[in-house]
Design a protein around this motif. Structure first.
Motif, short mmCIF file in Angstrom:
data_model
loop_
_atom_site.label_atom_id
_atom_site.label_comp_id
_atom_site.label_asym_id
_atom_site.label_seq_id
_atom_site.Cartn_x
_atom_site.Cartn_y
_atom_site.Cartn_z
N ARG A 154 23.69 11.61 113.58
CA ARG A 154 24.44 11.20 114.76
C ARG A 154 24.82 12.37 115.65
O ARG A 154 25.21 13.44 115.17
N ASN A 155 24.73 12.14 116.93
CA ASN A 155 24.96 13.20 117.91
C ASN A 155 26.45 13.40 118.18
O ASN A 155 26.98 13.03 119.23
N ARG A 183 16.31 7.11 116.75
CA ARG A 183 17.16 8.30 116.80
C ARG A 183 17.25 8.85 118.22
O ARG A 183 18.29 9.36 118.63
N ASN A 187 21.02 8.48 120.14
CA ASN A 187 21.66 9.78 120.35
C ASN A 187 21.44 10.32 121.76
O ASN A 187 21.93 11.41 122.08
N LEU A 248 27.04 7.68 125.12
CA LEU A 248 27.57 8.57 124.10
C LEU A 248 29.10 8.64 124.14
O LEU A 248 29.74 8.94 123.13
N ARG A 251 30.62 6.24 121.60
CA ARG A 251 30.22 6.34 120.19
C ARG A 251 31.45 6.33 119.29
O ARG A 251 32.56 6.69 119.70
#
Length: 257
Positions: A154-155, A183, A187, A248, A251
């Motif tokens: 995970r970013n 992915r 991300n 993002l 998240r």
């Protein structure tokens, strides 16, 4: 002008448990790579194949390969990365090295050892992530089976590129294709996957499918053949996508303990 990172992915068969032969083989392939490349990516365990018998590999071979990577990196003025069997303090690791042209390097030990093959019984699992800063990009290198575990990938570090080196077998190659794309999308980063091809001495077949995906999951490089793939990663693509689609920012917040 936006930053760019030019990469070369070396998709190749491997010679079973023969570091000298593999280094010689990769040296020839690398010599043919375009001079404008910034980063060369080799597969997982590129000097031996995916061996579960590290005792068959002399403990000195790890350091020998790192010095070989450093020399090539310096001579070609390019970064080079890939994982190898590495022995340290009587422990064996599936260890990735990221070598810079100035002779320095960083390392990452595979976190998720492949229990189906018994990797957990002969290799010590890593515990730490690695973020590499290179030419204005933040890269997160991981190894093969790590791809199946999105929490580890995970970013949370705002990296630009996630990179997997692998020996991923043909019977499960659909999972490789699907997860690489996933992915990249989840991300919002470039995602690079470098696999091997051919048969190993245990009868496992590898079909390549090395690929590069952009932040939206679009495939920009792909091959099933023994060849070198090229791609140019553009920082502006990352920035513009994340500024337009702020996924993002939503998240989940979590810590690994």
């Amino acid at each position: 002008m936006s930053l760019e990172l030019k990469i070369a992915l070396v998709q190749s068969a491997l010679i079973w448990e023969d570091p000298d032969a593999n280094r010689a083989m990769f040296a020839k392939k690398i010599a043919a790579i375009r001079s404008s490349v910034d980063l060369i990516v080799l597969p997982e365990m590129f000097t031996t194949g995916f061996t579960m018998s590290p005792k068959n590999i002399a403990s000195s071979e790890g350091s020998k390969t790192v010095k070989w990577m450093q020399r090539i990196s310096r001579e070609k003025n390019v970064a080079i990365t890939g994982s190898i069997v590495f022995t340290e303090n009587d422990e064996n690791y599936n260890r990735l090295f990221f070598c810079f042209p100035n002779g320095k390097y960083e390392e990452y030990d595979k976190k998720h050892t492949f229990t189906l093959a018994g990797e957990h019984e002969v290799y010590t699992a890593g515990k730490s992530k690695l973020i590499v800063q290179y030419k204005g990009f933040k890269l997160k290198p991981l190894i093969c089976y790590d791809l199946r575990f999105p929490v580890w990938s995970r970013n949370t570090e705002d990296y630009d590129i996630i990179l997997y080196v692998a020996n991923w077998p043909k019977p499960r190659i659909d999972a490789w294709d699907t997860l690489l794309k996933a992915r990249a999308i989840e991300n919002m980063s470039y995602c690079i996957g470098v696999n091997r091809i051919g048969l190993d001495n245990l009868g496992h077949e590898y079909s390549g499918h090395s690929a590069v995906y952009d932040t939206l999951g679009n495939q920009i490089s792909y091959s099933e053949d023994e060849e070198i793939l090229y791609a140019t990663l553009v920082k502006q693509h990352i920035d513009s996508t994340r500024n337009k689609l702020k996924f993002l920012e939503d998240r989940d917040d979590f810590n690994l303990i």
